[in-house]
Each structure stands twice: as C-alpha cells, then as structure tokens.
Write an enzyme that holds these catalytic residues in place. Structure first.
Site, PDB file in Angstrom:
ATOM      1  N   GLU A  81       5.654  -1.445  23.715  1.00 29.34           N
ATOM      2  CA  GLU A  81       7.074  -1.629  23.412  1.00 29.34           C
ATOM      3  C   GLU A  81       7.234  -2.293  22.039  1.00 29.34           C
ATOM      4  O   GLU A  81       6.563  -3.287  21.752  1.00 29.34           O
ATOM      5  CB  GLU A  81       7.729  -2.502  24.494  1.00 29.34           C
ATOM      6  CG  GLU A  81       9.230  -2.592  24.325  1.00 29.34           C
ATOM      7  CD  GLU A  81       9.908  -3.486  25.362  1.00 29.34           C
ATOM      8  OE1 GLU A  81       9.380  -4.573  25.659  1.00 29.34           O
ATOM      9  OE2 GLU A  81      10.977  -3.091  25.863  1.00 29.34           O
ATOM     10  N   LYS A 103      20.062 -19.337  33.246  1.00 33.35           N
ATOM     11  CA  LYS A 103      19.560 -19.710  31.914  1.00 33.35           C
ATOM     12  C   LYS A 103      19.656 -18.504  30.989  1.00 33.35           C
ATOM     13  O   LYS A 103      18.960 -17.513  31.181  1.00 33.35           O
ATOM     14  CB  LYS A 103      18.097 -20.172  31.985  1.00 33.35           C
ATOM     15  CG  LYS A 103      17.683 -20.890  30.691  1.00 33.35           C
ATOM     16  CD  LYS A 103      16.197 -21.046  30.519  1.00 33.35           C
ATOM     17  CE  LYS A 103      15.545 -19.839  29.923  1.00 33.35           C
ATOM     18  NZ  LYS A 103      16.020 -19.469  28.563  1.00 33.35           N
ATOM     19  N   CYS A 134      17.027  -2.219  26.037  1.00 36.41           N
ATOM     20  CA  CYS A 134      15.886  -1.806  26.868  1.00 36.41           C
ATOM     21  C   CYS A 134      15.918  -0.312  27.149  1.00 36.41           C
ATOM     22  O   CYS A 134      14.896   0.295  27.433  1.00 36.41           O
ATOM     23  CB  CYS A 134      15.888  -2.598  28.164  1.00 36.41           C
ATOM     24  SG  CYS A 134      17.439  -2.443  29.050  1.00 36.41           S
ATOM     25  N   GLU A 168      13.810  -6.939  35.895  1.00 41.77           N
ATOM     26  CA  GLU A 168      14.195  -5.834  34.992  1.00 41.77           C
ATOM     27  C   GLU A 168      13.420  -6.050  33.708  1.00 41.77           C
ATOM     28  O   GLU A 168      13.691  -7.004  32.982  1.00 41.77           O
ATOM     29  CB  GLU A 168      15.701  -5.869  34.713  1.00 41.77           C
ATOM     30  CG  GLU A 168      16.583  -5.707  35.923  1.00 41.77           C
ATOM     31  CD  GLU A 168      16.453  -4.338  36.551  1.00 41.77           C
ATOM     32  OE1 GLU A 168      16.084  -3.376  35.850  1.00 41.77           O
ATOM     33  OE2 GLU A 168      16.694  -4.234  37.768  1.00 41.77           O
ATOM     34  N   ALA A 176       5.563  -9.065  30.332  1.00 42.85           N
ATOM     35  CA  ALA A 176       4.591 -10.156  30.456  1.00 42.85           C
ATOM     36  C   ALA A 176       5.266 -11.377  31.106  1.00 42.85           C
ATOM     37  O   ALA A 176       4.680 -12.043  31.974  1.00 42.85           O
ATOM     38  CB  ALA A 176       4.037 -10.530  29.086  1.00 42.85           C
ATOM     39  N   THR A 177       6.508 -11.649  30.719  1.00 45.33           N
ATOM     40  CA  THR A 177       7.238 -12.769  31.341  1.00 45.33           C
ATOM     41  C   THR A 177       7.488 -12.469  32.815  1.00 45.33           C
ATOM     42  O   THR A 177       7.346 -13.351  33.673  1.00 45.33           O
ATOM     43  CB  THR A 177       8.592 -13.016  30.627  1.00 45.33           C
ATOM     44  OG1 THR A 177       8.389 -12.976  29.222  1.00 45.33           O
ATOM     45  CG2 THR A 177       9.191 -14.334  31.014  1.00 45.33           C
ATOM     46  N   GLY A 218      13.933  -9.338  31.173  1.00 42.84           N
ATOM     47  CA  GLY A 218      13.197  -9.736  29.973  1.00 42.84           C
ATOM     48  C   GLY A 218      11.941  -8.902  29.837  1.00 42.84           C
ATOM     49  O   GLY A 218      11.855  -7.793  30.362  1.00 42.84           O
TER      50      GLY A 218
HETATM   51  P1  NAD Z   1      11.576 -12.708  27.334  1.00 39.50           P
HETATM   52  O1  NAD Z   1      10.809 -12.235  28.516  1.00 39.50           O
HETATM   53  O2  NAD Z   1      10.845 -13.388  26.253  1.00 39.50           O
HETATM   54  O3  NAD Z   1      12.722 -13.730  27.761  1.00 39.50           O
HETATM   55  C1  NAD Z   1      13.720 -13.390  28.688  1.00 39.50           C
HETATM   56  C2  NAD Z   1      14.256 -14.655  29.320  1.00 39.50           C
HETATM   57  O4  NAD Z   1      13.222 -15.245  30.091  1.00 39.50           O
HETATM   58  C3  NAD Z   1      14.692 -15.718  28.317  1.00 39.50           C
HETATM   59  O5  NAD Z   1      15.813 -16.402  28.831  1.00 39.50           O
HETATM   60  C4  NAD Z   1      13.489 -16.647  28.277  1.00 39.50           C
HETATM   61  O6  NAD Z   1      13.794 -17.949  27.888  1.00 39.50           O
HETATM   62  C5  NAD Z   1      13.027 -16.604  29.722  1.00 39.50           C
HETATM   63  N1  NAD Z   1      11.615 -16.926  29.943  1.00 39.50           N
HETATM   64  C6  NAD Z   1      10.569 -16.774  29.082  1.00 39.50           C
HETATM   65  N2  NAD Z   1       9.433 -17.200  29.664  1.00 39.50           N
HETATM   66  C7  NAD Z   1       9.749 -17.623  30.916  1.00 39.50           C
HETATM   67  C8  NAD Z   1       9.009 -18.157  32.002  1.00 39.50           C
HETATM   68  N3  NAD Z   1       7.710 -18.343  31.937  1.00 39.50           N
HETATM   69  N4  NAD Z   1       9.665 -18.465  33.138  1.00 39.50           N
HETATM   70  C9  NAD Z   1      10.987 -18.253  33.246  1.00 39.50           C
HETATM   71  N5  NAD Z   1      11.758 -17.761  32.241  1.00 39.50           N
HETATM   72  C10 NAD Z   1      11.144 -17.434  31.088  1.00 39.50           C
HETATM   73  O7  NAD Z   1      12.372 -11.433  26.810  1.00 39.50           O
HETATM   74  P2  NAD Z   1      13.295 -11.345  25.530  1.00 39.50           P
HETATM   75  O8  NAD Z   1      12.409 -11.334  24.344  1.00 39.50           O
HETATM   76  O9  NAD Z   1      14.396 -12.337  25.632  1.00 39.50           O
HETATM   77  O10 NAD Z   1      13.959  -9.902  25.736  1.00 39.50           O
HETATM   78  C11 NAD Z   1      13.370  -8.721  25.332  1.00 39.50           C
HETATM   79  C12 NAD Z   1      12.690  -8.032  26.493  1.00 39.50           C
HETATM   80  O11 NAD Z   1      13.600  -7.852  27.549  1.00 39.50           O
HETATM   81  C13 NAD Z   1      12.198  -6.642  26.140  1.00 39.50           C
HETATM   82  O12 NAD Z   1      10.917  -6.450  26.698  1.00 39.50           O
HETATM   83  C14 NAD Z   1      13.201  -5.732  26.808  1.00 39.50           C
HETATM   84  O13 NAD Z   1      12.719  -4.448  27.128  1.00 39.50           O
HETATM   85  C15 NAD Z   1      13.536  -6.506  28.028  1.00 39.50           C
HETATM   86  N6  NAD Z   1      14.815  -6.102  28.586  1.00 39.50           N
HETATM   87  C16 NAD Z   1      14.830  -5.401  29.743  1.00 39.50           C
HETATM   88  C17 NAD Z   1      16.031  -4.973  30.288  1.00 39.50           C
HETATM   89  C18 NAD Z   1      16.085  -4.190  31.575  1.00 39.50           C
HETATM   90  O14 NAD Z   1      17.157  -4.076  32.141  1.00 39.50           O
HETATM   91  N7  NAD Z   1      14.998  -3.666  32.080  1.00 39.50           N
HETATM   92  C19 NAD Z   1      17.228  -5.276  29.627  1.00 39.50           C
HETATM   93  C20 NAD Z   1      17.170  -5.979  28.437  1.00 39.50           C
HETATM   94  C21 NAD Z   1      15.964  -6.405  27.928  1.00 39.50           C
END
Ligand code: NAD
Length: 488
Positions: free
Chosen positions: A389, A173, A282, A248, A229-230, A226
């Site tokens: 963040e 997804k 990130c 990650e 919190a997620t 992501g």
């Molecule tokens: P997000 O956590 O809101 O969403 C990430 C993905 O998870 C999306 O596809 C979303 O639809 C899905 N998702 C959301 N809630 C979910 C749930 N309850 N169950 C399953 N899937 C769910 O993050 P975002 O806003 O898309 O991305 C930004 C964040 O990602 C920032 O915190 C950033 O630091 C982090 N990030 C981390 C890395 C890394 O490698 N560590 C890389 C890129 C981004």
C-alpha cells in the site's frame, strides 16, 4: 495558537500529564495548534465517565437517543463551512472536497444511524410448536472507536454514530495527525446538550492513548480503522481479552478496464479513483489493469488528466490536489516512487514536487507537503510497488490479455478491500465481480455509497463489516430468549 482539549464527561479538559503534541498544517508545514498527548490516566477518566453514563444511555428509548444525535447532526450542518475549513487546514485536502464530501457525510452518518434505530425489527423463531425464541439486542457496553487521518470527521462519525445509536457509550480517539474537527465536534456536543459521558474524546498517540483504550478491561468492543499493521497489533491485544473487534484496514485496490468499456467514463472516473484526496482514500484504485487493446489509450488519457490536475493551496477553489497529510507520509510516498524506478517502472508524469513560487506554489504553501500525481507503467503485478500500500497520488497501469489474467492479477495481493470493473458486457461484469476477492466491487462507477450496504474488507483489509445493520449489530450483543409453550 489554538490548544485542543480532551472531551470527558461533558467537559473540555487538559490532559492529566500536561503534555501536548504539535499539530502541523500540511499546506504550510507549520505548527498551528497543540493536541493533548493523553495517556492511560486520561483514558481511565474517559472510561469511568462512559461507564457511569452507560446505564442511562443504554436504557434511554430509541427516540431519546435519536433526538440527541439529530440535534448534534443539525449543529454540524449549521457549522459546515467552519468545519470544512478546519478539515482542510488540518488535513491538506481541497476545501471544496471537505465542503462537498467530508462534512456533509459526517452529518449523514449521524442522521442515518439516529433514524435507523427508529425502524428496527426483532427476530422471532417458532420451534416446532413447542417454544417461541425471540432475540434481544442489547448495547455491548463502552465502545472504543479509533479512526485515521485521511477522512477525519467523516470516518470518526462513521464509527461513533452507530455505537451511540445502538446504546453504547463511547471512548473515541481521532488520529493525532488530524484532531481538529473531532475537537470541534466535542464543542458542538456541549452546545447540543449531549448527555455528559455518553461520548468521550481522548486525543493522543496510537501507541499510548490508543493502546490504553484497546487494552482497557472495561472496553469490551473496539472499532478500528487504519493500517493493517496497526490492526494486527490491536488484534493481538484484544484477542486474548475476548473483545469484539471490527477492523477496517489497508488496501491495494484493483481497477479493471476491459476493452469493451465506455473508455471516456472509465478514464474520467479512474482519475478520481486514483487521485481523489491525494490518493489517500482507502478505496482509491491504486492498480489499474487495462486490456491490451486499450492500454495505450488508457495510459495517455490518465497521464493527460493527471497533468491537468492543479496541485496547490487547498484553500483555493481551483485546486484539485491539496497537500499530503504530513512530512512523514510525503517521505514515505517519495520512497515508493524511488522504489518504482528501481523496479524498472516508467514514471509518465508526477512523483515530483511542484515548483516553488512564483512559477508553482503560492508563498503561503512554499514549505507544504505537495506532490504531483504520478502514473507509472512497466511493472509486473508481483513487484513491491504493485503489492504494498502506498496511500498517495500514485497509480500503476498494467496490461492484461483476458478475463482470467485480469482476475488473477487483481487477486494477487494480501489485500481485499474494494475493486472497480469497467465493461459494457453485463455477463462479464457479474462473472468478474463474483470472482474478485474484495468486500466491495463497483461496476462502471466508483465510490457510489449507500450507507445501508456492508462495508469492509477481505484478507488483510479487515475483519467484519460496517454500515447499516452490520454496524448496529456489531455494537450490540444478541441474546436469545426461549419461552416454552405448554400444550395441556
Ligand atoms: P494508523 O493505523 O497509523 O492509525 C489509525 C489510528 O490508530 C490513529 O488514530 C492512530 O493513532 C491509532 N493507533 C496507532 N497505533 C495504535 C495502537 N497500537 N493501538 C491503538 N490505536 C493505534 O493509520 P493511519 O496512518 O492513520 O491511516 C492510514 C491507513 O488507514 C491506511 O492503511 C488506510 O488504508 C487505512 N484506512 C482504511 C480504511 C477502511 O475503511 N478500510 C479507511 C481509511 C483508512
């Protein structure tokens, strides 16, 4: 208006419930396509298809899997310009960046893992002359791969490539905020003749489609990138089901500039590490710590460079800063700027919207989600601005006196994703790198990536590592086979 479809069992299909989400172009603020608002039923179809395909794909030879993935990689490469443009429209990032980084990297992710599986080795242990133990690595099953919006196709392929190469079938997804290039990838899978059901792409909201993947009993392995919190929510679901989970997550990366550093290089690269992709990587360094003797020079250099970055239409070649990914995210970053002011920070530049046409943005972009990059000083390491963040074009600069203080400040958040150290003292570089709590420490560079190295975070920045063998191991289960040697 274009309508995106799910990709299930080799076919492009509508969501079962017929519901769609608006997809907005960040540079214009206008809805330009529709994304499936998929639910449990769609995920069930995808898991069924992936389960059926698992038998064949997991037992295919490494070279068969490799060939299928290499064909797909070549098609992605052949469509680089189309995909880069789509990524820019969907995400708001400058077109040159999508062309130079996002799409080429998606190609190399696919090629890297497609070829890595041709060169693996197996572990064997001889046990005191009594037995031979050898370790098989078997594909873990149907993998759930969930990715974010900041580097859409780049991070999507960073997950699906090792999973597919390892012999897993996949239900993936992409972020609902940036679904377009994953959809285009599904069209390329069909063109490449990718075996049906091996890769399935379900679009939709995290709390609905994402959660349905994470909680599905027939998806034993979850790879997620992501927010923290997620990640915590995913861990709460996956933990009691004993799933393998790779997380990650977020970061608040420190960038340490010592007085003995090559300042010209440190400032030049720090501008990139603070503001590349509108600060939405990130690995961006959002907290700069500069030794007091060079503090003013660093601030002046950063401010001058930040002011010179052209903010505007991401489709124009001279644009250095495109649009923030969404209205919600722009509002969040603007609130962080307000908080920095309330906390007593001095905003040296940016943090405001570029002027409308004719002085600033072009007419096409007048309602887009743009923000001038901000440099902030005057805040201590413990304030919320330096702890939470932001994930936008905002960097703070804080002075430090000695190495110990710099390390304490660097380690003072709940995150531990990456860090940068600028120094010309080799001993100091190694000493400091060893003490920083981060999955990656760059010395005198930033974002210099090698796909073989472990990639991931400590503390609340994640669980597990991606990259090279780490990712291939994650998507496989080791099985030890012990053979007794009879000495007659
Ligand atoms: P997000 O956590 O809101 O969403 C990430 C993905 O998870 C999306 O596809 C979303 O639809 C899905 N998702 C959301 N809630 C979910 C749930 N309850 N169950 C399953 N899937 C769910 O993050 P975002 O806003 O898309 O991305 C930004 C964040 O990602 C920032 O915190 C950033 O630091 C982090 N990030 C981390 C890395 C890394 O490698 N560590 C890389 C890129 C981004």
């Amino acid at each position: 208006m274009q309508t995106i479809a799910n990709y299930i069992d080799g076919n492009l299909i509508e969501p079962q419930g017929g519901a769609y989400l608006d997809n907005v172009e960040p540079a214009t603020g206008k809805v330009y396509s529709q994304t499936p608002d998929s639910d449990e039923g769609d995920v069930q179809l995808a898991v069924d298809a992936a389960t059926r395909a698992f038998q064949g794909w997991s037992q295919a030879s490494a070279s068969e899997r490799s060939d299928a993935m290499l064909s797909l990689a070549s098609l992605v490469e052949a469509n680089l310009e189309k995909l880069a443009r789509a990524e820019t429209i969907d995400n708001g990032k400058p077109l040159w960046l999508a062309r130079m980084v996002d799409i080429p990297r998606a190609v190399s992710n696919l090629r890297f893992f497609a070829t890595a599986i041709l060169h693996t080795s197996s572990e064997v242990h001889f046990t005191d002359g009594q037995a031979i133990n050898y370790t098989m690595r078997q594909p873990a099953g149907v993998a759930g791969c969930i990715s974010p919006w900041n580097l859409p196709l780049y991070l999507f392929t960073w997950k699906i490539a090792p999973a597919l190469a390892a012999g897993c079938t996949v239900v993936a997804k992409p972020s609902e905020v940036t679904p377009m290039t994953a959809f285009m990838l599904s069209e390329l899978c069909i063109e490449a003749g990718f075996p049906p059901g091996v890769l399935n792409i379900v679009h939709g909201l995290g709390a609905k489609a994402g959660q349905a993947i994470v909680s599905h009993p027939d998806v034993p392995v979850i790879s997620f990138t992501g927010g923290s919190a997620t990640g915590a929510s995913i861990a709460r679901t996956a933990g009691p089901m004993f799933k393998k989970v790779s997380l990650e997550l977020g970061g608040k990366n420190p960038n340490l500039i010592f007085a003995d550093a090559n300042l010209q290089a440190a400032i030049k690269i720090s501008v990139q590490s603070s503001f590349a992709n509108q600060g939405q990587i990130c690995l961006c360094g959002s907290r700069i710590f500069a030794q007091r003797a060079v503090f003013d020079q660093v601030v002046d250099g950063l401010v001058a460079a930040a002011k010179s970055l052209k903010v505007g239409d991401p489709l124009e070649e001279e644009t250095k800063q495109g649009a923030i990914v969404s209205k919600d995210h722009l509002d969040k970053v603007l609130k962080c700027i307000d908080l920095a002011k309330e906390e007593g920070g001095t905003i040296h530049c940016g943090g405001d919207r570029p002027p409308p046409p004719p002085e600033g943005l072009n007419v096409r972009c007048k309602d887009g989600f743009f923000l001038n990059p901000a440099v902030i000083t005057g805040l201590g390491p413990g304030c919320r601005t330096n702890q939470e963040e932001i994930f936008g074009p905002v960097v703070t600069v804080t002075p430090f006196d000695d190495e110990d203080e710099a390390i304490t400040m660097a380690n003072s958040t709940v995150y531990g994703l990456s860090s940068t150290v600028w120094t010309s003292d080799l001993d100091r570089a190694h000493r400091v790198a060893g003490k920083i709590q981060a999955g990656t420490v760059w010395i005198n560079c930033w974002l210099l990536r090698d796909l073989r190295v472990p990639f991931g975070g400590m503390k609340q920045s994640g669980v597990g590592r991606e990259g090279g063998e780490y990712a291939l191991n994650f998507f496989t289960e080791p099985k030890n086979i012990c053979v007794k040697i009879n000495h007659t």
